[in-house]
Design a protein around this motif. Structure first.
Motif, mmCIF file in Angstrom:
data_model
loop_
_atom_site.group_PDB
_atom_site.id
_atom_site.type_symbol
_atom_site.label_atom_id
_atom_site.label_comp_id
_atom_site.label_asym_id
_atom_site.label_seq_id
_atom_site.Cartn_x
_atom_site.Cartn_y
_atom_site.Cartn_z
ATOM 1 N N ALA A 23 0.874 -1.207 -0.174
ATOM 2 C CA ALA A 23 0.072 -0.072 0.053
ATOM 3 C C ALA A 23 0.891 1.259 -0.093
ATOM 4 N N ALA A 24 1.906 1.325 0.806
ATOM 5 C CA ALA A 24 2.898 2.332 0.852
ATOM 6 C C ALA A 24 3.590 2.699 -0.489
ATOM 7 N N ILE A 25 4.062 1.487 -1.228
ATOM 8 C CA ILE A 25 4.619 1.550 -2.616
ATOM 9 C C ILE A 25 3.504 2.046 -3.478
ATOM 10 N N LYS A 26 2.459 1.856 -3.314
ATOM 11 C CA LYS A 26 1.490 2.338 -4.538
ATOM 12 C C LYS A 26 0.992 3.960 -4.322
ATOM 13 N N GLN A 27 1.534 4.391 -2.782
ATOM 14 C CA GLN A 27 1.212 5.646 -2.682
ATOM 15 C C GLN A 27 2.153 6.648 -3.102
ATOM 16 N N GLY A 28 3.250 6.110 -3.276
ATOM 17 C CA GLY A 28 4.425 6.849 -3.731
ATOM 18 C C GLY A 28 5.870 6.452 -3.607
ATOM 19 N N PRO A 29 6.877 7.091 -3.830
ATOM 20 C CA PRO A 29 8.071 6.642 -3.271
ATOM 21 C C PRO A 29 8.019 6.118 -1.913
ATOM 22 N N LEU A 30 8.874 5.153 -1.512
ATOM 23 C CA LEU A 30 8.826 4.623 -0.432
ATOM 24 C C LEU A 30 9.603 5.274 0.805
ATOM 25 N N LEU A 31 8.797 5.558 1.950
ATOM 26 C CA LEU A 31 9.640 6.085 2.976
ATOM 27 C C LEU A 31 9.219 5.177 4.408
ATOM 28 N N PRO A 32 10.146 4.203 4.370
ATOM 29 C CA PRO A 32 10.095 3.304 5.426
ATOM 30 C C PRO A 32 10.717 3.574 6.551
ATOM 31 N N VAL A 33 9.905 3.844 7.732
ATOM 32 C CA VAL A 33 10.733 4.244 9.258
ATOM 33 C C VAL A 33 10.480 3.395 10.460
ATOM 34 N N ARG A 63 17.947 -1.905 0.509
ATOM 35 C CA ARG A 63 19.028 -0.973 -0.365
ATOM 36 C C ARG A 63 19.319 -1.826 -1.602
ATOM 37 N N ARG A 64 19.236 -3.111 -1.628
ATOM 38 C CA ARG A 64 19.517 -3.912 -3.038
ATOM 39 C C ARG A 64 18.273 -3.556 -3.999
ATOM 40 N N ARG A 65 17.042 -3.270 -3.465
ATOM 41 C CA ARG A 65 15.982 -2.849 -4.363
ATOM 42 C C ARG A 65 15.689 -1.690 -4.772
ATOM 43 N N THR A 66 16.131 -0.758 -3.899
ATOM 44 C CA THR A 66 16.054 0.780 -4.145
ATOM 45 C C THR A 66 17.351 1.186 -4.622
ATOM 46 N N GLY A 67 18.343 0.516 -4.802
ATOM 47 C CA GLY A 67 19.598 1.206 -5.223
ATOM 48 C C GLY A 67 20.271 2.047 -4.271
ATOM 49 N N GLY A 68 20.158 1.489 -2.799
ATOM 50 C CA GLY A 68 21.038 2.092 -2.010
ATOM 51 C C GLY A 68 20.247 2.725 -1.002
ATOM 52 N N ALA A 69 18.964 2.966 -1.023
ATOM 53 C CA ALA A 69 18.169 3.705 0.256
ATOM 54 C C ALA A 69 17.574 2.746 1.092
ATOM 55 N N GLY A 70 17.974 2.836 2.447
ATOM 56 C CA GLY A 70 17.579 1.910 3.569
ATOM 57 C C GLY A 70 16.470 2.393 4.350
ATOM 58 N N GLU A 165 0.910 -10.119 -4.930
ATOM 59 C CA GLU A 165 1.858 -9.161 -5.380
ATOM 60 C C GLU A 165 3.216 -9.304 -4.609
ATOM 61 N N ALA A 166 4.450 -9.222 -5.122
ATOM 62 C CA ALA A 166 5.730 -9.070 -4.097
ATOM 63 C C ALA A 166 6.461 -8.068 -4.865
ATOM 64 N N PRO A 167 6.888 -7.004 -4.120
ATOM 65 C CA PRO A 167 7.459 -5.793 -4.992
ATOM 66 C C PRO A 167 8.884 -6.306 -5.498
ATOM 67 N N GLY A 168 9.280 -5.888 -6.674
ATOM 68 C CA GLY A 168 10.533 -6.016 -7.349
ATOM 69 C C GLY A 168 11.308 -4.834 -6.776
ATOM 70 N N GLN A 169 11.691 -3.995 -7.904
ATOM 71 C CA GLN A 169 12.363 -2.903 -7.530
ATOM 72 C C GLN A 169 11.529 -1.839 -7.021
ATOM 73 N N ILE A 170 12.029 -1.104 -6.020
ATOM 74 C CA ILE A 170 11.242 -0.201 -5.104
ATOM 75 C C ILE A 170 12.009 1.428 -5.318
ATOM 76 N N ARG A 171 10.973 2.313 -5.600
ATOM 77 C CA ARG A 171 11.464 3.700 -5.903
ATOM 78 C C ARG A 171 11.466 4.332 -4.430
ATOM 79 N N PRO A 172 12.517 4.840 -4.191
ATOM 80 C CA PRO A 172 12.718 5.301 -2.691
ATOM 81 C C PRO A 172 12.219 6.839 -2.449
ATOM 82 N N TYR A 173 12.122 6.883 -1.535
ATOM 83 C CA TYR A 173 11.846 8.591 -1.240
ATOM 84 C C TYR A 173 13.201 8.916 -0.232
ATOM 85 N N ARG A 174 13.850 9.729 -0.831
ATOM 86 C CA ARG A 174 15.115 9.988 -0.226
ATOM 87 C C ARG A 174 15.232 11.093 0.841
#
Ligand SMILES: Cc1cc2nc3c(=O)[nH]c(=O)nc-3n(C[C@H](O)[C@H](O)[C@H](O)COP(=O)(O)OP(=O)(O)OC[C@H]3O[C@@H](n4cnc5c(N)ncnc54)[C@H](O)[C@@H]3O)c2cc1C
Length: 477
Positions: A23-33, A63-70, A165-174
């Protein structure tokens, strides 16, 4: 302005079957806290240490799926910080995988109120349980209090399917804030126990959970017969993965059921395994309905049982020095590995609450501090079950005899030999590790000593007498 999808991580460190993450990924770039807050730090040391490993493993995969954002790790209270984070980033919703423990419920209420003040909302998602508790109700609409009809009803309703569904690459919110998980030490109070746990712990992480499930199902033949044998590695070891959400129970159910259908020869063992998973579910449904189960006797009338408070015998129990081999072996196993075999947990708990007449809450909190699979629902339900004051509990007069249990379930003494230094032969690496991990003020003997002040017979007689007196008082009252 790009608005992120905020994911409030608590105990849901997985990518598969994680509706909150989706649900978070659908809303926008992911910001996991993730918050290092009062609730986390109030947890037992071993389970905090285990959670840190889960977080570390999840962060590496993220980090692997976002290209470095954890994961963004913040120190402080979520009700103060999440509202501010949502405001600052423009996010309207915060997503969380629901972990319905009573103290998390209060925190969720505070977070919800803080978000609402700015017109934002907290959205809770399923995934921790097999099925929503409102779907497994008695004909009168109540919560089941006995396991067998509960299990029947749950199988009838059928667990929810895992998210497809399972996410593949994830767009991060930096963002730039947050601590690095590599530098965390969430359990400094483990002291020297930490390096021992590191040597003997199971591998953490979602991939390890799936490998463990697959390997377990490959070798499941005999589970129903051998699951009570602590000397045999016959059980799944999945409880700590479940405790930190590295795998969901719905995923376990679905994979196991598919294997049972494909391989009928394993079906009976798989069904037995699934009925154990239903015990976990039963515990959570009960805790949701009766939050006091975590702290007070579930059965009416038991509040006045004359339990002893902390005493010399219970202190020896905590240190694995009761002189009763199976009891001490279990307590030592728990200190070294963060785990204890289920059959031994029952024997150890029975010794404390019956032979030593000590308050079950003392054992509950020792387990909570020492188990890497600590789960507030399973721990409370099982302690109350053994003590005789819980739901569907064993009657108080049914008292485990540790010597007979050892003869039956550890017939060659392999389990006891592994954990008790000097008991029948040269100490094993595990037995030595226990001595290494024990705090020096305990002044533990290098060789385990049999026999204590309380014997199987004397403890049993005392327990039965206490129970008889208690019943008489209740009738007279
Ligand atoms: C006094 C006492 C305290 C306990 N405290 C906890 C605890 O804090 N956390 C915890 O996860 N379990 C607890 N248990 C239950 C049980 O001992 C563990 O779940 C089990 O040993 C885990 O090993 P496994 O994953 O190899 O089990 P398996 O035999 O492979 O069982 C599969 C799964 O079923 C569930 N399960 C199995 N037995 C039980 C049970 N009796 N009650 C609830 N769920 C069960 C677990 O999720 C387990 O992973 C406690 C039991 C007792 C008697």
């Amino acid at each position: 302005m790009t608005v992120p999808g905020i994911l409030w991580l608590t105990r849901d460190f997985r990518f598969k079957d994680n509706p909150a993450l989706l649900a978070a990924i659908k809303q926008g770039p992911l910001l996991p806290v993730f918050f290092i807050d009062r609730l986390l730090m109030a947890q037992g040391a071993a389970s905090r240490w285990r959670l840190e490993r889960a977080l570390y493993s999840f962060d590496a995969e993220l980090r692997r799926r976002t290209g470095g954002a954890g994961v963004i790790i913040l120190r402080g209270e979520p009700d103060l910080l999440l509202g501010e984070l949502a405001d600052r980033t423009g996010a309207r919703q915060v997503h969380q995988s629901d972990w319905p423990a009573p103290d998390m419920r209060s925190l969720q209420d505070r977070v919800r109120a803080a978000l609402q003040r700015h017109g934002n909302e907290l959205v809770l998602h399923p995934g921790h349980l097999l099925v929503h508790p409102q779907l497994v109700r008695t004909q009168e609409g109540g919560c089941y209090r006995v396991f067998t009809p509960f299990a029947r009803a749950l199988r009838f309703v059928g667990p929810d399917r895992p998210a497809r569904e399972a996410p593949g690459q994830i767009r991060p919110y930096r963002v730039t804030e947050g601590a690095d998980p590599a530098g965390l030490d969430l359990a400094p109070d483990l002291h020297r126990g930490r390096s021992v746990l590191e040597r003997f712990a199971l591998t953490a992480g979602e991939a390890a959970a799936h490998d463990r499930l697959d390997a377990f199902l490959d070798g499941i033949s005999g589970y129903a017969d051998n699951r009570d044998r602590p000397d045999i590695d016959a059980t799944s070891g999945l409880s700590e993965h479940l405790a930190v959400g590295e795998i969901s129970p719905r995923t376990i159910w679905t994979i196991a059921r598919m294997r049972a259908e494909a391989e009928p020869a394993r079906a009976a063992d798989i069904e037995k395994f699934l009925s154990e998973v239903i015990w976990r579910e039963f515990a959570w449904h009960l805790l949701l309905e009766f939050p006091h189960m975590a702290t007070t006797a579930w059965r009416e009338g038991w509040a006045d049982f004359p339990w002893r408070e902390a005493n010399d015998d219970s202190r020896k129990w905590c240190r694995g020095e009761t002189g009763m081999a199976l009891v001490d072996a279990g307590l030592r196993e728990m200190r070294v590995t963060g785990r204890m075999h289920n059959r031994v947990r029952m024997v150890v708990a029975s010794w404390l609450t019956k032979h030593l007449l000590t308050d079950w809450r003392l054992g509950l909190s020792h387990f909570a501090d020492s188990l890497t699979d600590w789960d507030p629902a399973s721990n409370a339900m099982n302690w109350q079950w053994v003590a005789g004051c819980g739901p569907d509990a064993a009657p108080y007069f049914r008292i485990f005899n540790p010597e007979k249990q050892a003869e039956q379930h550890d017939p060659e003494g392999r389990y006891r030999r592994r954990w008790l230094a000097g008991w029948m032969g040269t100490p094993s690496a595990e037995a030595q590790a226990y001595l290494e991990s024990a705090p020096s003020p305990w002044k533990l003997s290098q060789v385990w000593n049999a026999g204590g002040a309380v014997t199987v017979k004397s403890g049993r007689e005392l327990a039965l007498q206490a129970y008889a007196d208690f019943r008489t008082q209740q009738h007279e009252a």
